[in-house]
Motif scaffolding. Structure first.
Motif, PDB file in Angstrom:
ATOM      1  N   GLN A  91       0.827  -1.197   0.000  1.00  0.00           N
ATOM      2  CA  GLN A  91       0.000   0.000   0.000  1.00  0.00           C
ATOM      3  C   GLN A  91       0.867   1.255   0.000  1.00  0.00           C
ATOM      4  O   GLN A  91       1.898   1.275   0.653  1.00  0.00           O
ATOM      5  N   GLU A 170      -4.065  -2.658  -2.338  1.00  0.00           N
ATOM      6  CA  GLU A 170      -4.781  -1.377  -2.442  1.00  0.00           C
ATOM      7  C   GLU A 170      -4.107  -0.395  -3.414  1.00  0.00           C
ATOM      8  O   GLU A 170      -3.757   0.715  -3.026  1.00  0.00           O
ATOM      9  N   SER A 202      -8.272  -5.259  -2.071  1.00  0.00           N
ATOM     10  CA  SER A 202      -9.091  -4.062  -1.954  1.00  0.00           C
ATOM     11  C   SER A 202     -10.150  -4.264  -0.885  1.00  0.00           C
ATOM     12  O   SER A 202     -10.479  -5.397  -0.552  1.00  0.00           O
TER      13      SER A 202
END
Lengths: 288, 298
Positions: A91, A170, A202
């Motif tokens: 991320q 993500e 996600s």
């Protein structure tokens, strides 16, 4: 053959202390080569713990992980091989850029793989092409780029290792709709051109449903569902019960069904919603 | 749309700002002639007392620059901003300004300064030099308002992103500002965290009577505001109620934004001859469709 397989995968944090918490439990998975898998789950569901097993960042407490048929924990050699076979992009990867130039940053992974200069160059340029990084950007400092550009460079760095499985945690977090569509588009294009397996983590079905071929839902430490996007949306009520976000039109159609209007509830795009209502009118079920 | 009976608490007049270094004393016309990119471009805008305003725009549209200008973090290169009567150029009044207008940022990890939740919330009022009893009262009431009171003795780094963001909001509330600016404060949160923050934003407006301005690129969040301002290239291109702004789907799309799916579905169905009212939220859409559709044989 499955490119990625897990058997009874179980992991806990703070093992052997009074604070031991099981993060994932008894996960059996088989993912075929070339799929684009969306891994969905809310914060704390275990999805990040799960993906960190795929390239050996975490060692299972119980169970096995097979990449391309190989048990990754068999030896030091197989473990090292898994790090190259499975590329993990964390991320906010833009915070991990550190080299003097964009080129050097993208080349960092391939260099560690001890490839020849020509091969590194080929890979850097191909990854740059996949991520829409133009040639003149390659000589810039990564710190002079915009947030969206930095993120694409960071993704290119993982792509340049040409992993058999590319995992992105993500990748669209914090982006506006245009930025999100750009990132999803380039990931989809990468998979179509290379035929390699991709996983996107996600917490929103909304984003990834547009490009995924399969969806893996992680809930409360377990693999709750695995199937095509349509199959998963047929169970949208369960998704909502798990605290996952579903598209607004899905919620609208679930609401209509509750009010006694006999609509399908596996609807997840505005276009499908319109088509469903027109279809029901054509069949004489509803009128307006 | 302006609420003319209310007082404008934030007033921007001809405000331009560029991140480029400008030579000392260069005129606005000269700066433009040199091609300095204006992040905020000759902006005239009023925010009125008690409003709940959402500012939309894609990355680079100037919306965050706008927020930072309102709080005096950035000072305009040209034009003036009056915030509760204070010109943001008056450096010696910055502290006074920041007590009036608090700001919550995007990254929850960058806003926590202490190692215990309640100490973090106390940081602002302590710096303002209040007596200990007053600080205690402010901290407790702020933590209760964001429903984090029971976490007051926790270590902030062990909280979720949404919880950290609530602590950051409590830190601002403890300063008792008139107005709070949220600069994409939900962008890094998961769906639950986002819903919690939106609920708190509405509560601060509806119950605590604060003026609230929040910057977002989530259309469903913008739909909850009373007024929506859309920015593009440093200018306001649309300003009105959510219904007014989102009814122009093509214009919103043209600047790289989406309209809420419920609004888009409403527009598509109107083309198919359905007589539907304005739709913004999921609930609007269900109700409108349930009222319009008749089920045969039922």
């Amino acid at each position: 053959m499955a490119i990625l397989k897990t058997e009874h995968l179980t992991y806990s944090y703070s093992t052997g202390t009074p604070f031991e918490v099981t993060a994932i439990e008894d996960i059996d998975l088989e993912i075929e080569t070339g799929e684009l898998v969306a891994v969905i789950g809310h914060t704390g569901s275990g999805k990040s713990t799960l993906i960190q097993h795929f390239n050996g960042l975490l060692k299972p407490k119980e169970g096995k992980v097979y990449v391309d048929g190989q048990d990754i924990w068999e030896s030091k050699k197989t473990l090292r091989a898994s790090r190259f076979a499975v590329g993990l992009c964390f991320q906010y990867p833009e915070y991990q850029l550190f080299e003097e130039t964009v080129y050097k940053d993208i080349a960092f992974g391939p260099k560690n793989m001890k490839l020849s200069e020509e091969e590194i160059d080929r890979r850097v340029r191909e990854a740059a092409r996949f991520t829409g990084v133009p040639d003149d950007m390659l000589e810039k400092s990564p710190f002079d780029l915009s947030g969206g550009e930095k993120r694409r460079v960071a993704i290119a760095g993982v792509m340049a290792m040409e992993p058999k499985i590319l995992i992105l945690d993500e990748p669209t977090a914090g982006l506006d709709p245009k930025g999100r569509d750009t990132i999803l588009g380039l990931i989809q294009n990468y998979r179509e051109e290379t035929g390699r397996t991709v996983m996107i983590v996600s917490h929103s079905m909304d984003d990834v449903a547009k490009i995924a071929t399969k969806v893996l839902v992680i809930n409360d430490k377990h693999a709750a569902m695995y199937g095509t996007v349509d199959e998963i949306y047929e169970r949208s009520e369960e998704l909502i019960a798990m605290g996952l976000d579903v598209p607004q039109v899905t919620k609208v159609f679930l609401g209509l069904r509750e009010k006694g209007i006999p609509v399908r509830t596996d609807i997840y795009t505005v276009e499908q919603a319109r088509a469903e209502l027109l279809d029901l009118r054509a069949k004489g079920v509803v009128a307006w | 749309m302006s609420e003319t009976n209310k007082e404008a608490v934030i007033r921007l007049r001809g405000v331009s700002f560029t991140y480029d270094e400008l030579p000392e004393g260069i005129s606005e016309a000269e700066a433009r002639a040199k091609g300095a990119p204006m992040a905020v471009d000759a902006l005239d805008l009023d925010i009125y007392d008690g409003e709940c305003v959402a500012v939309l725009g894609h990355n680079g549209s100037g919306k965050s620059t706008f927020a930072k200008l309102c709080n005096g973090i950035l000072v305009p290169d040209y034009g003036d901003i009056l915030v509760y009567g204070i010109n943001t150029r008056e450096e010696d009044r910055l502290l006074e300004l920041r007590q009036k207008v608090g700001m919550v940022f995007q990254n929850p990890d960058n806003q926590i300064v202490a190692t215990v939740v309640e100490e973090d919330v106390a940081f602002g009022p302590e710096n303002l030099g209040f007596p200990p009893e007053e600080i205690r009262a402010r901290v407790d009431s702020a933590l209760k308002a964001v429903r984090m009171y029971k976490y007051r003795g926790h270590e902030p780094h062990k909280l979720s992103g949404g919880q950290k963001q609530r602590v950051a909001i409590a830190g601002i509330l403890a300063m008792k500002p008139e107005c709070i600016l949220f600069d994409e404060s939900t962008a890094m949160l998961d769906p639950k965290g986002r819903r919690d923050i939106m609920r708190i934003i509405r509560k601060m407006h509806d119950e605590m009577k604060k003026t609230v301005v929040y910057i977002t690129h989530y259309m469903e969040e913008a739909a909850l505001a009373d007024r929506v301002i859309v920015m593009e290239n440093g200018k306001v291109i649309s300003d009105g109620t959510p219904v007014e702004v989102f009814s122009d789907i093509d214009r919103i799309r043209a600047v790289g934004l989406d309209v809420p799916e419920a609004t888009e579905l409403g527009a598509l169905l109107r083309e198919e001859g359905m007589a539907l009212p304005d739709i913004l939220t999921t609930e609007d859409c269900i109700e409108a469709l349930a009222n319009t559709l008749t089920v045969k044989g039922a």
